[in-house]
Design a protein around this motif. Structure first.
Motif, mmCIF file in Angstrom:
data_model
loop_
_atom_site.group_PDB
_atom_site.id
_atom_site.type_symbol
_atom_site.label_atom_id
_atom_site.label_comp_id
_atom_site.label_asym_id
_atom_site.label_seq_id
_atom_site.Cartn_x
_atom_site.Cartn_y
_atom_site.Cartn_z
ATOM 1 N N ASN A 1 24.521 21.778 30.639
ATOM 2 C CA ASN A 1 23.734 22.562 29.670
ATOM 3 C C ASN A 1 22.726 21.629 29.019
ATOM 4 N N ALA A 2 21.464 21.756 29.402
ATOM 5 C CA ALA A 2 20.444 20.862 28.897
ATOM 6 C C ALA A 2 20.285 21.056 27.410
ATOM 7 N N GLY A 3 19.966 19.952 26.725
ATOM 8 C CA GLY A 3 19.718 20.015 25.304
ATOM 9 C C GLY A 3 18.296 20.444 25.023
ATOM 10 N N VAL A 4 17.881 20.221 23.781
ATOM 11 C CA VAL A 4 16.513 20.530 23.392
ATOM 12 C C VAL A 4 15.580 19.512 24.064
ATOM 13 N N MET A 5 14.532 20.019 24.667
ATOM 14 C CA MET A 5 13.606 19.140 25.371
ATOM 15 C C MET A 5 12.249 19.153 24.686
ATOM 16 N N GLN A 6 11.681 17.972 24.569
ATOM 17 C CA GLN A 6 10.359 17.857 23.976
ATOM 18 C C GLN A 6 9.468 17.018 24.892
ATOM 19 N N ASN A 7 8.224 17.406 24.969
ATOM 20 C CA ASN A 7 7.258 16.573 25.678
ATOM 21 C C ASN A 7 5.873 16.741 25.096
ATOM 22 N N PRO A 8 5.071 15.691 25.175
ATOM 23 C CA PRO A 8 5.445 14.388 25.712
ATOM 24 C C PRO A 8 6.318 13.616 24.719
ATOM 25 N N ARG A 9 6.925 12.540 25.143
ATOM 26 C CA ARG A 9 7.709 11.710 24.228
ATOM 27 C C ARG A 9 6.802 10.848 23.358
ATOM 28 N N HIS A 10 5.687 10.441 23.933
ATOM 29 C CA HIS A 10 4.704 9.642 23.205
ATOM 30 C C HIS A 10 3.334 10.232 23.472
ATOM 31 N N LEU A 11 2.522 10.293 22.412
ATOM 32 C CA LEU A 11 1.182 10.876 22.532
ATOM 33 C C LEU A 11 0.238 10.052 21.690
ATOM 34 N N VAL A 12 -0.842 9.620 22.305
ATOM 35 C CA VAL A 12 -1.863 8.848 21.591
ATOM 36 C C VAL A 12 -3.141 9.671 21.571
ATOM 37 N N ARG A 13 -3.711 9.825 20.390
ATOM 38 C CA ARG A 13 -4.958 10.559 20.234
ATOM 39 C C ARG A 13 -5.901 9.778 19.337
ATOM 40 N N ARG A 14 -7.185 9.994 19.562
ATOM 41 C CA ARG A 14 -8.195 9.430 18.671
ATOM 42 C C ARG A 14 -8.490 10.440 17.577
ATOM 43 N N ARG A 15 -8.949 9.947 16.460
ATOM 44 C CA ARG A 15 -9.292 10.827 15.338
ATOM 45 C C ARG A 15 -10.241 11.934 15.797
ATOM 46 N N GLY A 16 -9.950 13.137 15.373
ATOM 47 C CA GLY A 16 -10.789 14.280 15.735
ATOM 48 C C GLY A 16 -10.325 15.034 16.966
ATOM 49 N N GLN A 17 -9.436 14.455 17.753
ATOM 50 C CA GLN A 17 -8.940 15.150 18.941
ATOM 51 C C GLN A 17 -7.820 16.125 18.548
ATOM 52 N N GLU A 18 -7.393 16.877 19.542
ATOM 53 C CA GLU A 18 -6.295 17.822 19.322
ATOM 54 C C GLU A 18 -5.006 17.271 19.928
ATOM 55 N N ALA A 19 -3.889 17.567 19.267
ATOM 56 C CA ALA A 19 -2.577 17.187 19.803
ATOM 57 C C ALA A 19 -1.761 18.455 20.013
ATOM 58 N N ARG A 20 -1.125 18.541 21.169
ATOM 59 C CA ARG A 20 -0.230 19.670 21.484
ATOM 60 C C ARG A 20 1.137 19.128 21.816
ATOM 61 N N LEU A 21 2.123 19.580 21.058
ATOM 62 C CA LEU A 21 3.491 19.117 21.242
ATOM 63 C C LEU A 21 4.323 20.308 21.691
ATOM 64 N N ARG A 22 5.179 20.078 22.686
ATOM 65 C CA ARG A 22 5.954 21.169 23.269
ATOM 66 C C ARG A 22 7.444 20.991 23.030
ATOM 67 N N CYS A 23 8.107 22.112 22.886
ATOM 68 C CA CYS A 23 9.542 22.092 22.650
ATOM 69 C C CYS A 23 10.203 23.241 23.398
ATOM 70 N N SER A 24 11.177 22.922 24.231
ATOM 71 C CA SER A 24 11.997 23.939 24.890
ATOM 72 C C SER A 24 13.382 23.913 24.259
ATOM 73 N N PRO A 25 13.802 25.013 23.641
ATOM 74 C CA PRO A 25 15.105 25.016 22.963
ATOM 75 C C PRO A 25 16.247 24.982 23.960
ATOM 76 N N MET A 26 17.430 24.775 23.429
ATOM 77 C CA MET A 26 18.631 24.820 24.260
ATOM 78 C C MET A 26 18.765 26.214 24.857
ATOM 79 N N LYS A 27 19.393 26.276 26.003
ATOM 80 C CA LYS A 27 19.609 27.559 26.674
ATOM 81 C C LYS A 27 20.408 28.473 25.744
ATOM 82 N N GLY A 28 19.910 29.689 25.590
ATOM 83 C CA GLY A 28 20.606 30.651 24.740
ATOM 84 C C GLY A 28 20.180 30.608 23.285
ATOM 85 N N HIS A 29 19.328 29.643 22.924
ATOM 86 C CA HIS A 29 18.839 29.548 21.549
ATOM 87 C C HIS A 29 17.474 30.210 21.443
ATOM 88 N N SER A 30 17.317 31.051 20.407
ATOM 89 C CA SER A 30 16.032 31.733 20.240
ATOM 90 C C SER A 30 15.354 31.381 18.919
#
Lengths: 114, 113
Positions: A1-30
């Protein structure tokens, strides 16, 4: 049963750029929660989402930050026009339902703004 | 409101020493209390929890008792190991004020051989 997954683990951005962080919850969690951890500090609540709904965004900065949890796919935390002060670790947690009192955390995304 | 105050670190102990990390809280309702552990470069892992007064949570030799009269949830371990080196966070959740967790600032523990 996979846990909570996040990606990317590390993200580097320059000032003014956009950052998108993703999260997949545990199976069965809403229910998904986003927290921010600034250096040498504890975690601070940002937003709580259920599928397709934002339940509580009281901890979210009013500008540049947004979050979604679509019917299909992961939850996304979006930071527009990043600034150096956005550099932090962003953690996602999930729970089975609204009244479940245990949240399970992902490994986090460490955002660095140059 | 809800808040958690946690003993400041860093804490350095020799292997097999006794550990106590203090945690006190304020809450408007009837909170559940938690200890999470964060190993370097990783996310938070649930260590133990207690959901009502006088409950004792325990896991991996760690214990904490929910004390309503002193609003405390101190973490203890009788004999620490090098592998216990991590940051420990005390937290509460209060269903009457929503589902968010309130975290202490964390206590860094280093155990030396």
């Amino acid at each position: 049963n996979a846990g909570v997954m996040q990606n990317p683990r590390h993200l580097v951005r320059r000032r003014g750029q956009e950052a998108r962080l993703r999260c997949s919850p545990m199976k069965g969690h809403s229910h998904v929660y986003w927290y921010r951890q600034l250096p040498e500090e504890g975690l601070k609540f940002m937003v709580y989402l259920q599928k397709e709904n934002i339940i509580d965004e009281s901890g979210m900065p009013k500008e540049r930050f947004s979050a979604e949890f679509p019917k299909e796919g992961p939850s996304i935390l979006r930071i527009q026009q990043v600034v150096r002060g956005d550099s932090a670790a962003y953690f996602c947690a999930s729970s089975r339902d609204r009244v479940a009192d245990t949240q399970y955390f992902g490994p986090g995304t460490r955002l660095t703004v140059l | 409101g809800n808040s958690v105050t946690q003993m400041e670190g860093p804490v350095t102990l020799s292997e097999e020493a006794f550990l106590t990390i203090n945690c006190t809280y304020t809450a408007t309702g009837y909170p559940s209390l938690f200890w999470y552990v964060q190993y370097p470069g990783e996310g938070l892992q649930l260590l133990l929890k207690a959901t009502k007064a006088d409950d004792k949570g325990s896991n991996k030799g760690f214990e904490a008792t929910y004390r309503k009269e002193t609003t405390s949830f101190h973490l203890e371990k009788g004999s620490v190991q090098v592998s216990d080196s991590a940051v420990y966070f005390c937290a509460l959740s209060d269903r009457s004020t929503g589902n968010q967790f309130y975290f202490g600032t964390g206590t860094s523990l280093t155990v030396i051989p």
